[in-house]
Design a protein around this motif. Structure first.
Motif, PDB file in Angstrom:
ATOM      1  N   ASP A   1      58.028 136.689 104.358  1.00  0.00           N
ATOM      2  CA  ASP A   1      57.569 137.838 104.526  1.00  0.00           C
ATOM      3  C   ASP A   1      56.177 138.160 103.844  1.00  0.00           C
ATOM      4  O   ASP A   1      56.181 138.612 102.462  1.00  0.00           O
ATOM      5  CB  ASP A   1      58.610 139.175 103.795  1.00  0.00           C
ATOM      6  CG  ASP A   1      57.936 140.546 103.697  1.00  0.00           C
ATOM      7  OD1 ASP A   1      57.186 140.654 104.754  1.00  0.00           O
ATOM      8  OD2 ASP A   1      58.517 141.154 102.931  1.00  0.00           O
ATOM      9  N   VAL A   2      55.163 137.538 104.442  1.00  0.00           N
ATOM     10  CA  VAL A   2      53.817 137.708 103.873  1.00  0.00           C
ATOM     11  C   VAL A   2      52.832 138.244 104.808  1.00  0.00           C
ATOM     12  O   VAL A   2      53.176 138.546 106.052  1.00  0.00           O
ATOM     13  CB  VAL A   2      53.222 136.021 103.716  1.00  0.00           C
ATOM     14  CG1 VAL A   2      54.309 135.392 102.745  1.00  0.00           C
ATOM     15  CG2 VAL A   2      52.908 135.312 104.925  1.00  0.00           C
ATOM     16  N   ASP A   3      51.645 138.573 104.171  1.00  0.00           N
ATOM     17  CA  ASP A   3      50.456 139.507 104.845  1.00  0.00           C
ATOM     18  C   ASP A   3      49.583 138.154 105.374  1.00  0.00           C
ATOM     19  O   ASP A   3      48.720 138.132 104.615  1.00  0.00           O
ATOM     20  CB  ASP A   3      49.798 140.232 104.091  1.00  0.00           C
ATOM     21  CG  ASP A   3      48.757 141.140 104.620  1.00  0.00           C
ATOM     22  OD1 ASP A   3      48.704 140.989 105.720  1.00  0.00           O
ATOM     23  OD2 ASP A   3      48.137 142.133 103.940  1.00  0.00           O
ATOM     24  N   LEU A   4      49.843 137.838 106.485  1.00  0.00           N
ATOM     25  CA  LEU A   4      49.023 136.734 106.938  1.00  0.00           C
ATOM     26  C   LEU A   4      47.583 137.370 107.502  1.00  0.00           C
ATOM     27  O   LEU A   4      47.566 137.994 108.698  1.00  0.00           O
ATOM     28  CB  LEU A   4      49.317 135.813 108.209  1.00  0.00           C
ATOM     29  CG  LEU A   4      48.780 134.711 108.722  1.00  0.00           C
ATOM     30  CD1 LEU A   4      48.183 133.742 107.687  1.00  0.00           C
ATOM     31  CD2 LEU A   4      49.500 134.036 109.726  1.00  0.00           C
ATOM     32  N   ARG A   5      46.601 137.154 106.728  1.00  0.00           N
ATOM     33  CA  ARG A   5      45.171 137.731 106.942  1.00  0.00           C
ATOM     34  C   ARG A   5      44.569 136.913 108.223  1.00  0.00           C
ATOM     35  O   ARG A   5      43.653 138.001 108.934  1.00  0.00           O
ATOM     36  CB  ARG A   5      44.537 137.879 105.881  1.00  0.00           C
ATOM     37  CG  ARG A   5      45.096 138.197 104.714  1.00  0.00           C
ATOM     38  CD  ARG A   5      45.531 139.879 104.714  1.00  0.00           C
ATOM     39  NE  ARG A   5      44.182 140.593 105.079  1.00  0.00           N
ATOM     40  CZ  ARG A   5      44.235 141.860 105.396  1.00  0.00           C
ATOM     41  NH1 ARG A   5      45.319 142.569 105.343  1.00  0.00           N
ATOM     42  NH2 ARG A   5      43.193 142.599 105.514  1.00  0.00           N
ATOM     43  N   ALA A   6      44.336 135.903 108.043  1.00  0.00           N
ATOM     44  CA  ALA A   6      43.633 135.408 109.205  1.00  0.00           C
ATOM     45  C   ALA A   6      44.089 133.634 109.636  1.00  0.00           C
ATOM     46  O   ALA A   6      44.678 133.047 108.535  1.00  0.00           O
ATOM     47  CB  ALA A   6      42.304 135.245 108.875  1.00  0.00           C
ATOM     48  N   VAL A   7      43.711 133.340 110.595  1.00  0.00           N
ATOM     49  CA  VAL A   7      43.853 131.944 110.927  1.00  0.00           C
ATOM     50  C   VAL A   7      42.362 131.615 111.089  1.00  0.00           C
ATOM     51  O   VAL A   7      41.773 132.078 112.053  1.00  0.00           O
ATOM     52  CB  VAL A   7      44.817 131.446 111.936  1.00  0.00           C
ATOM     53  CG1 VAL A   7      44.876 129.821 112.214  1.00  0.00           C
ATOM     54  CG2 VAL A   7      46.315 132.126 111.691  1.00  0.00           C
ATOM     55  N   ILE A   8      42.074 130.233 110.605  1.00  0.00           N
ATOM     56  CA  ILE A   8      40.378 129.667 110.785  1.00  0.00           C
ATOM     57  C   ILE A   8      40.772 128.509 111.510  1.00  0.00           C
ATOM     58  O   ILE A   8      41.513 127.652 110.638  1.00  0.00           O
ATOM     59  CB  ILE A   8      39.781 129.644 109.493  1.00  0.00           C
ATOM     60  CG1 ILE A   8      39.672 131.169 108.956  1.00  0.00           C
ATOM     61  CG2 ILE A   8      38.387 129.470 109.610  1.00  0.00           C
ATOM     62  CD1 ILE A   8      39.255 131.421 107.405  1.00  0.00           C
ATOM     63  N   GLY A   9      40.010 128.078 112.410  1.00  0.00           N
ATOM     64  CA  GLY A   9      40.150 126.879 113.147  1.00  0.00           C
ATOM     65  C   GLY A   9      38.843 125.912 113.344  1.00  0.00           C
ATOM     66  O   GLY A   9      37.869 126.781 113.464  1.00  0.00           O
TER      67      GLY A   9
ATOM     68  N   GLY B   1      49.337 138.539 116.856  1.00  0.00           N
ATOM     69  CA  GLY B   1      48.644 139.538 116.321  1.00  0.00           C
ATOM     70  C   GLY B   1      47.962 139.314 115.015  1.00  0.00           C
ATOM     71  O   GLY B   1      47.445 140.236 114.146  1.00  0.00           O
ATOM     72  N   ILE B   2      47.590 137.950 114.943  1.00  0.00           N
ATOM     73  CA  ILE B   2      46.983 137.747 113.756  1.00  0.00           C
ATOM     74  C   ILE B   2      45.625 137.261 114.242  1.00  0.00           C
ATOM     75  O   ILE B   2      44.991 136.616 115.264  1.00  0.00           O
ATOM     76  CB  ILE B   2      47.385 136.447 113.233  1.00  0.00           C
ATOM     77  CG1 ILE B   2      49.009 136.516 112.898  1.00  0.00           C
ATOM     78  CG2 ILE B   2      46.707 136.016 111.696  1.00  0.00           C
ATOM     79  CD1 ILE B   2      49.332 137.315 111.917  1.00  0.00           C
TER      80      ILE B   2
END
Lengths: 297, 297, 297, 297
Positions: free
Chosen positions: C119-127, C140-141
């Protein structure tokens, strides 16, 4: 070992090509050989083929000597570089154990032999300290004390005395023609000539998950690095320290509450099991070595 | 055991409420008590609080008797139902082992004691068969053979003779006032009155991952079911067979190539380790029992 | 996370001395603080004391800000070097994930978040490659592609372009003020200034049981050495490559039938689990670092 | 799957007798068949022989249809009861997944498929709740919602509506002619006629180490019993609930600090891995069933 009926065990390694399995299986089928267990493997890197087969002795119309003679021809037909062996499960394996002061692996092996789990002919235990003599003799096994010169480093400082001690050990070991020489916490580096003489027969138990923490005091190294698992490795002894072909490994969990001495204690349980598994596999001819790696059928 | 300095170990269970930790910690701090290791747990189902604390003996201005007197008041203030104990790591624990014919667990415990890993006062080994007498005595431990009547079922058929045998065992055990009675493959069901008399002191090793395969011949059951792991369970003995509070469990992998006797062999390594871990935890006062479950600090 | 009632989590490290537990526990008891879970540890080598305590928020008469103010005084009284933190389990943790092309760890984390387990607030994924954008956005991220210059070595050959890329990543990460920066197979070495800026917040998953096979292509190294287990390590990122404090490790068994690609596949399951466990421990403030080693409560 | 070159996989089970290996190996050798991997096993209880062989497709002078025709004769010569199968690794396996609300296994399988680790043709996901539709469709997979009647027990109370729902599911599944039907936390008992229709093709994941804790709420049962390990079991579905042939099992350690929900969380990691391993073995034709037990090559 602990087999219900007598079996012949055939192991073979050679360059892979089509038809090896058929060739061996047909040879056995021709004589009515009943294959009870069979393993096959080809190493894709080296192109080397490995097999191990157990045949019911009573299914063949001849004994092991004739089987060897006949199989020698089969192997030569396959490839002149073929490396093979035929053994008899009713022939009890001869074992010599080398120890120092630390007794947990020796206690464990003696217990396995005493309880009948490990059905081997333990010919002798040789110690560079006398400490483990009484327990060995309580099990009815001869114990030989071969003292080493004391020095400031673990390998001793008097080269001549050390050479003499290893000479005496070699004499005691070779006099028994053992199938396995077990370094059960022997804590000394074998000289290169003994590594060569006992190649693929001398098994060591190292108290780390190699290649981590090779060399001295692996539990201290593990503690300093803060690892979450400690392990043990059973490997064949080679002149390249702690780098011989690995037969078996396992690990156990540790955490921040474990001191170095807790790690030592937890690790010992893994050392005992890994050594016992490795030795059993070796004595059942399950371990085939090629190019510094093992196939364990 | 294997501790570098002397410690007092305090364990306590009582209904949970605010301030217990503070109460105990303040009591210790008042007298300069240095807490070296501390565990706390509250069972959310039963609302029962558990703690275990190790205090350096030399940090307190009094001995264990005065610590007990003083702590008794602390515990009573917390809750009259409090169940507590104070012990001394320098007081070697007294152990009696019950065996039958199968020796792997006894060999293992004797090896651990002999190598100094398990620093206990093994008072006696009692066997319902004479087989394990010689190895016991080789370790300098008294062995008592208490034969049981033979019957068609594993529990014997002559109730009077059986009762007499258990009476003799009880006499031998209670005469030693042991901290632990270890059923190391004893293979007999203790009568209810012994279960009660030895409550939370009698440890059994069962050769399955309970509750799977309770009762007889667990490896045969495991083989028939085709499971991919076999295990062992160390638990306190209760009148409800194989249903006592579990102290420790572990498993090892098996596959279709393993016969029942292979499972037995692989399982034995797990039995030995699980029993040794469970016994160590028990003797270090790490196991607290409540409502048929254990907290193992 | 997944806690039934709101809790405040207090962690503290400081030089050990008598009375610390009593001091903290008495402070909490004074205000009615109900300790639900507590861990204590002292490192015997460094003499450093560690504690982590969970207190029911509704048992205290004040909120987290006042708890922090009051606890600051407690900590200062204990030792001016005390390193402490108070957090709130209802405050969802902010996470940013860095990836390259390999998706198994990202898929696993997205699955855990999507199923509500994590249960975390995943703010962004950077690739540094665009490949994992679609699956990220399907959850939805936001996904940010920050391309790196191509070069003959894995770290790129155009220093300026690389510096610019890392600058962009830092901007994107720091803009989210994350509690954790997860290198989920990012496959690039962070520059020292980012290691410093994100100290004890950046978690890497390394695909070997460190310190074995540090550096590149660990599965190939493992295959060549013929090890019987492969593993994974979750550790904090430091400027010293693959040498940061270890949070979690695990291993899985391999044998001679496993090719390098089999090892890669089996290892991935361990990587996913080890990373998920390490991240959970980090986000629940269970990991305390001192002297390059971790205490994981 | 993930094989570098195309292979034909031959599996066969029949009563054991001398010469089977030779017979098959000679047939393959006659046509130049290159055996890349071979497994043999005989069950000593039932006297049933099992084999699985991988042959390089390009080593044979004919295609799979002719191989099947020719091998049919070989098999018939061996024994008319022989149960055999020849498959092609380039033929992607067709899979249908059944789910309910709980998503961790579905997320895991979608992640493995999405990352290319599991190279299968996932034809459809069918849910008795709509919850997992969006994530399924985000992976480009069709999702079918087949609602079940609500009742007071988990199996529903309206027999006709339930029968209709299972009829609809059967239609959707059979329309895809899948090689595997995966019950990924489907949480409903398949009716006997579906168990029969999908025999040895329907795989279930049960959240306990069977036979422990069969039936409902296994983690609650495990918690109540106080076990120290929780596990998961992948098995073929049979009409006898939770008693089908076991393909794979594993366990993970828990202790007194773990609540039921912690056990659920830790167990899920094992469920995912055990299901993925079991499914892979099934799809690679590694699982042979006989007499309610499996051989997994």
């Amino acid at each position: 070992m602990s087999l219900t009926e007598r079996r012949y065990v055939i192991t073979l390694g050679c360059p892979d090509r089509t038809g090896i399995v058929a060739h061996i299986a047909s040879f056995l089928a021709e004589w009515g050989g009943w294959i009870v267990e069979a393993g096959y493997h080809t190493d894709p890197d080296t192109g080397w083929f490995f097999t191990r087969q157990e045949v019911r002795a009573d299914s063949l119309p001849f004994g092991i000597e004739e089987l060897r003679e006949r199989f020698a021809k089969v192997a030569t037909q396959l490839d002149e570089r073929a490396d093979w062996r035929v053994s008899d499960t009713e022939q009890r394996r001869r074992v010599v154990i080398l120890v120092s002061k630390e007794g947990h692996c020796l206690h464990d092996l003696l217990g396995r032999i005493g309880s009948g789990e490990l059905d081997v002919d333990l010919r002798a235990v040789i110690g560079n300290h006398p400490d483990l003599g009484p327990i060995t003799e309580a099990h009815g096994i001869p114990f030989h004390h071969v003292p080493f010169p004391q020095g400031t480093d673990p390998h001793g400082t008097d080269p001549q005395a050390k050479e003499a001690a290893f000479g005496r050990i070699r004499e005691l070991v070779d006099g028994q023609a053992p199938d396995a020489i077990v370094l059960a916490k022997f804590m000394r580096v074998l000289p290169p000539e003994l590594c060569r003489a006992w190649q693929d027969r001398a098994l060591n138990i190292h108290h780390s998950f190699l290649p981590s923490f090779a060399g001295a005091r692996p539990y201290h190294q593990a503690y300093q690095r803060g690892v979450k698992l400690v392990g043990a490795t059973c490997h064949y002894v080679t002149a390249d320290l702690d780098a011989g072909p690995i037969i078996e490994q396992d690990v156990t969990r540790v955490d921040h509450t474990d001191s170095v001495s807790d790690m030592v204690r937890k690790g010992r349980d893994i050392e005992k099991i890994v050594l016992a598994r490795g030795l059993r596999a070796h004595l059942e001819d399950r371990v085939l070595v090629h190019d510094q790696r093992t196939v364990v059928f």
